[in-house]
Design a protein around this motif. Sequence first.
Motif, PDB file in Angstrom:
ATOM      1  N   PRO A 123       6.777  13.665   4.446  1.00 37.87           N
ATOM      2  CA  PRO A 123       6.244  13.556   5.811  1.00 37.87           C
ATOM      3  C   PRO A 123       4.781  13.118   5.840  1.00 37.87           C
ATOM      4  O   PRO A 123       4.390  12.269   6.648  1.00 37.87           O
ATOM      5  N   VAL A 124       3.970  13.679   4.945  1.00 42.57           N
ATOM      6  CA  VAL A 124       2.555  13.315   4.880  1.00 42.57           C
ATOM      7  C   VAL A 124       2.401  11.899   4.345  1.00 42.57           C
ATOM      8  O   VAL A 124       1.576  11.115   4.834  1.00 42.57           O
ATOM      9  N   GLN A 125       3.203  11.547   3.344  1.00 41.50           N
ATOM     10  CA  GLN A 125       3.127  10.203   2.763  1.00 41.50           C
ATOM     11  C   GLN A 125       3.469   9.141   3.804  1.00 41.50           C
ATOM     12  O   GLN A 125       2.819   8.089   3.876  1.00 41.50           O
ATOM     13  N   LEU A 126       4.474   9.418   4.628  1.00 45.66           N
ATOM     14  CA  LEU A 126       4.856   8.463   5.667  1.00 45.66           C
ATOM     15  C   LEU A 126       3.815   8.411   6.777  1.00 45.66           C
ATOM     16  O   LEU A 126       3.523   7.337   7.320  1.00 45.66           O
ATOM     17  N   GLU A 127       3.248   9.565   7.115  1.00 46.58           N
ATOM     18  CA  GLU A 127       2.245   9.606   8.184  1.00 46.58           C
ATOM     19  C   GLU A 127       1.026   8.770   7.828  1.00 46.58           C
ATOM     20  O   GLU A 127       0.489   8.035   8.676  1.00 46.58           O
ATOM     21  N   VAL A 139       0.623   7.339  -0.985  1.00 48.50           N
ATOM     22  CA  VAL A 139       0.819   8.367  -2.000  1.00 48.50           C
ATOM     23  C   VAL A 139      -0.471   8.415  -2.805  1.00 48.50           C
ATOM     24  O   VAL A 139      -0.910   7.392  -3.332  1.00 48.50           O
ATOM     25  N   LEU A 140      -1.097   9.576  -2.853  1.00 50.38           N
ATOM     26  CA  LEU A 140      -2.353   9.709  -3.584  1.00 50.38           C
ATOM     27  C   LEU A 140      -2.104  10.279  -4.976  1.00 50.38           C
ATOM     28  O   LEU A 140      -1.201  11.092  -5.177  1.00 50.38           O
ATOM     29  N   ALA A 176      12.673   7.058 -15.442  1.00 52.59           N
ATOM     30  CA  ALA A 176      11.224   7.234 -15.370  1.00 52.59           C
ATOM     31  C   ALA A 176      10.631   6.250 -14.361  1.00 52.59           C
ATOM     32  O   ALA A 176      11.181   5.173 -14.123  1.00 52.59           O
ATOM     33  N   PHE A 177       9.513   6.621 -13.768  1.00 49.88           N
ATOM     34  CA  PHE A 177       8.894   5.782 -12.738  1.00 49.88           C
ATOM     35  C   PHE A 177       7.389   5.997 -12.718  1.00 49.88           C
ATOM     36  O   PHE A 177       6.883   7.039 -13.165  1.00 49.88           O
ATOM     37  N   THR A 178       6.676   5.014 -12.211  1.00 47.46           N
ATOM     38  CA  THR A 178       5.260   5.169 -11.921  1.00 47.46           C
ATOM     39  C   THR A 178       5.128   5.585 -10.458  1.00 47.46           C
ATOM     40  O   THR A 178       6.078   5.450  -9.667  1.00 47.46           O
ATOM     41  N   LEU A 179       3.961   6.045 -10.076  1.00 42.86           N
ATOM     42  CA  LEU A 179       3.777   6.404  -8.671  1.00 42.86           C
ATOM     43  C   LEU A 179       3.779   5.170  -7.778  1.00 42.86           C
ATOM     44  O   LEU A 179       4.164   5.252  -6.601  1.00 42.86           O
ATOM     45  N   ASP A 180       3.394   4.033  -8.315  1.00 47.53           N
ATOM     46  CA  ASP A 180       3.497   2.798  -7.557  1.00 47.53           C
ATOM     47  C   ASP A 180       4.969   2.477  -7.277  1.00 47.53           C
ATOM     48  O   ASP A 180       5.329   2.065  -6.164  1.00 47.53           O
ATOM     49  N   GLU A 181       5.828   2.682  -8.269  1.00 44.00           N
ATOM     50  CA  GLU A 181       7.262   2.453  -8.089  1.00 44.00           C
ATOM     51  C   GLU A 181       7.863   3.479  -7.131  1.00 44.00           C
ATOM     52  O   GLU A 181       8.754   3.149  -6.329  1.00 44.00           O
ATOM     53  N   TYR A 182       7.380   4.715  -7.208  1.00 41.17           N
ATOM     54  CA  TYR A 182       7.851   5.727  -6.263  1.00 41.17           C
ATOM     55  C   TYR A 182       7.515   5.316  -4.832  1.00 41.17           C
ATOM     56  O   TYR A 182       8.362   5.404  -3.931  1.00 41.17           O
ATOM     57  N   ALA A 183       6.287   4.863  -4.605  1.00 38.25           N
ATOM     58  CA  ALA A 183       5.871   4.439  -3.265  1.00 38.25           C
ATOM     59  C   ALA A 183       6.720   3.268  -2.784  1.00 38.25           C
ATOM     60  O   ALA A 183       7.102   3.201  -1.603  1.00 38.25           O
ATOM     61  N   ALA A 184       7.043   2.355  -3.669  1.00 36.85           N
ATOM     62  CA  ALA A 184       7.871   1.207  -3.302  1.00 36.85           C
ATOM     63  C   ALA A 184       9.279   1.655  -2.925  1.00 36.85           C
ATOM     64  O   ALA A 184       9.880   1.137  -1.970  1.00 36.85           O
ATOM     65  N   SER A 204       2.048   2.855   0.181  1.00 36.01           N
ATOM     66  CA  SER A 204       1.477   2.325  -1.053  1.00 36.01           C
ATOM     67  C   SER A 204       0.874   3.462  -1.870  1.00 36.01           C
ATOM     68  O   SER A 204       0.578   4.537  -1.344  1.00 36.01           O
ATOM     69  N   TYR A 205       0.733   3.212  -3.150  1.00 37.84           N
ATOM     70  CA  TYR A 205       0.107   4.195  -4.036  1.00 37.84           C
ATOM     71  C   TYR A 205      -1.380   3.916  -4.142  1.00 37.84           C
ATOM     72  O   TYR A 205      -1.786   2.793  -4.445  1.00 37.84           O
ATOM     73  N   ARG A 206      -2.187   4.938  -3.891  1.00 38.74           N
ATOM     74  CA  ARG A 206      -3.643   4.831  -4.026  1.00 38.74           C
ATOM     75  C   ARG A 206      -4.072   5.605  -5.253  1.00 38.74           C
ATOM     76  O   ARG A 206      -4.005   6.843  -5.289  1.00 38.74           O
ATOM     77  N   ASP A 207      -4.493   4.868  -6.269  1.00 42.86           N
ATOM     78  CA  ASP A 207      -4.904   5.490  -7.528  1.00 42.86           C
ATOM     79  C   ASP A 207      -6.379   5.866  -7.452  1.00 42.86           C
ATOM     80  O   ASP A 207      -7.246   5.010  -7.254  1.00 42.86           O
ATOM     81  N   LEU A 208      -6.660   7.163  -7.602  1.00 40.84           N
ATOM     82  CA  LEU A 208      -8.017   7.684  -7.486  1.00 40.84           C
ATOM     83  C   LEU A 208      -8.521   8.146  -8.839  1.00 40.84           C
ATOM     84  O   LEU A 208      -7.761   8.298  -9.794  1.00 40.84           O
TER      85      LEU A 208
END
Length: 281
Positions: A147-151, A155-156, A197-205, A216-220
């Motif tokens: 819910p937060v990711q969609l809002e 994805v952080l 296995a997945f990266t967070l960028d792939e999860y966001a996609a 989108s994935y924001r890498d901090l």
Amino acid sequence: MTGATGQLGRLAVDSLLDRGIAPTDLVALVRDPAKAADLTDKGVDVRVGDYEDPASLDRALAGVDRLLLVSGSEFGRRAVQHQNVIDAAVRAGVEFVAYTSITRADSSPLQLAVEHKATEEALAASGLPHTLLRNGWYLENYTAQIPVQLEHGAVLGAAGDGRISAATRADFADAAAAVITGEGHAGQTYELAGDTAFTLDEYAAELTSVAKTPVSYRDLTVEDYTSALVQAGVPEPFAAVLADSDHGIKQGALHAESGDLSRILGRPTTTPAQAIRAAIA
């Protein structure tokens, strides 16, 4: 079964019952019996077993043959708590213990792994026949935040392009139930990991594809991710641990390809896409 009212423990109880274990043959250790009223109604033997109270553990483990030790959730207290359970298991004459650890606990750089490594060493020193269930990351660590990711459309994290071999809690719970009721597992160490296995960028996609909403994935940096977690309400010490875990992911700490989990389950593990679809549904 310790932690029987926790997120993993309750699923393991359900899996044991689904496997035909008689409720009267299942002892569920809990801190608060009121939270296990539904288990009592099913005929499960619910007992108070507090990790911080050795006397309660002695009473709770009386007559227990096989113990599933689900790791506690109190970071910084778990090594002591788990030692209390192990000591009580020795006194009770428990014949076999399965413990839910973490991926490559003996060599992992994660802060989260320190207490798991200590527990694994305590089990070895105890002389109890045991199996190490080195659970990987839960897919729910991400899907619970949908819910937060969609809002926010984001994805952080601080995991870079590190790959994560995650599975659902239900997958890990089913594996634990299979081991605790099976034979030939004593002395084994299982690196339990998701097949996909997945990266967070792939999860966001994947989330974007399923939800039809751009994410989108924001890498901090580790520091910025810690601050973001604190701003979201996560206590600072635990926020630092979570950010450290992402740094470990970047180093490959939660990527494993053993195939142990799917072999024990006798089926493929839940994919990220399946978990996302289920969470959204």
